[in-house]
Design a protein around this motif. Structure first.
Motif, PDB file in Angstrom:
ATOM      1  N   LYS A   4      -6.466  -0.794   0.371  1.00  0.00           N
ATOM      2  CA  LYS A   4      -6.936   0.725   0.603  1.00  0.00           C
ATOM      3  C   LYS A   4      -8.150   0.953   1.250  1.00  0.00           C
ATOM      4  O   LYS A   4      -8.416   1.843   1.908  1.00  0.00           O
ATOM      5  CB  LYS A   4      -6.540   1.468  -0.556  1.00  0.00           C
ATOM      6  CG  LYS A   4      -5.101   1.845  -0.864  1.00  0.00           C
ATOM      7  CD  LYS A   4      -4.531   2.397  -2.011  1.00  0.00           C
ATOM      8  CE  LYS A   4      -3.114   2.342  -2.380  1.00  0.00           C
ATOM      9  NZ  LYS A   4      -2.664   3.235  -3.471  1.00  0.00           N
ATOM     10  N   ASP A   5      -8.958   0.317   0.666  1.00  0.00           N
ATOM     11  CA  ASP A   5     -10.553   0.234   1.065  1.00  0.00           C
ATOM     12  C   ASP A   5     -10.489  -0.367   2.518  1.00  0.00           C
ATOM     13  O   ASP A   5     -11.224   0.278   3.428  1.00  0.00           O
ATOM     14  CB  ASP A   5     -11.542  -0.259   0.278  1.00  0.00           C
ATOM     15  CG  ASP A   5     -11.654   0.098  -1.224  1.00  0.00           C
ATOM     16  OD1 ASP A   5     -11.194   1.412  -1.607  1.00  0.00           O
ATOM     17  OD2 ASP A   5     -12.046  -0.489  -2.082  1.00  0.00           O
ATOM     18  N   THR A  46       0.920  -1.295   0.052  1.00  0.00           N
ATOM     19  CA  THR A  46      -0.069   0.066   0.056  1.00  0.00           C
ATOM     20  C   THR A  46       1.028   1.332   0.048  1.00  0.00           C
ATOM     21  O   THR A  46       0.312   2.443  -0.237  1.00  0.00           O
ATOM     22  CB  THR A  46      -1.043   0.064   0.921  1.00  0.00           C
ATOM     23  OG1 THR A  46      -0.268  -0.484   2.459  1.00  0.00           O
ATOM     24  CG2 THR A  46      -2.090  -1.040   1.059  1.00  0.00           C
ATOM     25  N   ASP A  81      -5.755  -7.757  -2.929  1.00  0.00           N
ATOM     26  CA  ASP A  81      -5.025  -6.663  -3.645  1.00  0.00           C
ATOM     27  C   ASP A  81      -4.935  -5.375  -3.152  1.00  0.00           C
ATOM     28  O   ASP A  81      -5.736  -5.103  -2.285  1.00  0.00           O
ATOM     29  CB  ASP A  81      -5.713  -6.648  -5.213  1.00  0.00           C
ATOM     30  CG  ASP A  81      -7.058  -6.098  -5.615  1.00  0.00           C
ATOM     31  OD1 ASP A  81      -7.342  -5.233  -4.491  1.00  0.00           O
ATOM     32  OD2 ASP A  81      -7.798  -6.642  -6.232  1.00  0.00           O
ATOM     33  N   GLN A 134      -6.035  -2.185  -4.098  1.00  0.00           N
ATOM     34  CA  GLN A 134      -7.003  -1.489  -3.987  1.00  0.00           C
ATOM     35  C   GLN A 134      -8.157  -1.971  -2.881  1.00  0.00           C
ATOM     36  O   GLN A 134      -8.401  -1.079  -1.966  1.00  0.00           O
ATOM     37  CB  GLN A 134      -7.885  -1.530  -5.293  1.00  0.00           C
ATOM     38  CG  GLN A 134      -9.219  -0.544  -5.045  1.00  0.00           C
ATOM     39  CD  GLN A 134      -8.634   0.690  -4.770  1.00  0.00           C
ATOM     40  OE1 GLN A 134      -7.730   1.452  -5.401  1.00  0.00           O
ATOM     41  NE2 GLN A 134      -9.217   1.478  -3.839  1.00  0.00           N
ATOM     42  N   SER A 135      -8.146  -3.162  -2.740  1.00  0.00           N
ATOM     43  CA  SER A 135      -9.120  -3.869  -1.531  1.00  0.00           C
ATOM     44  C   SER A 135      -8.306  -3.230  -0.235  1.00  0.00           C
ATOM     45  O   SER A 135      -9.038  -3.015   0.838  1.00  0.00           O
ATOM     46  CB  SER A 135      -9.091  -5.394  -1.349  1.00  0.00           C
ATOM     47  OG  SER A 135      -9.627  -5.876  -0.509  1.00  0.00           O
TER      48      SER A 135
END
Length: 124
Positions: free
Chosen positions: A79-80, A18, A74, A76-77
């Motif tokens: 970061k969410d 990240t 991944d 993006q997951s």
């Protein structure tokens, strides 16, 4: 079971995180590092554990210890997920990197998976 055990040197794997992409030994440098793994983002126990690490990250930092998370999802997951972790841990920021391992290639190399579950989910 292949992978590292206590006392072994961690392999110098190239990882996507990240925060940036790097090789593990470059991140570790000359400091202690706590490397912790979770099977997936957005699970209740994993969320509270990452929040606890974020809450006490300043204590690790004061002692010259780096934190490094790993989860089999991944970037993006992750970061969410960080948004959820911080929401469940008011006043804390996840300021440490989390490694992405969506193909489940890194976690078995680090021997961070239950041997029984490995055969069900992970490739040898």
């Amino acid at each position: 079971m292949p992978g590292i055990t206590l006392g072994d040197t961690v392999p110098n794997l190239a990882v996507e995180t990240t925060h940036d992409n790097f090789k593990l030994h470059d991140y570790f440098a000359d400091s202690w590092t706590v490397l912790f793994s979770h099977p997936g983002d957005f699970t209740q126990v994993c969320t509270t554990e990452l929040g606890a690490m974020a809450k006490y990250s300043h204590e690790f930092e004061k002692r010259g210890v780096k934190l490094l998370g790993l989860s089999c999802d991944d970037i993006q997951s992750h970061k969410d997920w960080i948004k959820e972790v911080e929401a469940f841990t008011p006043g804390s920021k996840v300021n440490y990197p989390i490694i992405a391992d969506p193909n489940k290639e890194i976690i078995p190399q680090l021997n961070m998976v239950d041997p029984i579950e490995k055969g069900k989910v992970f490739k040898d």
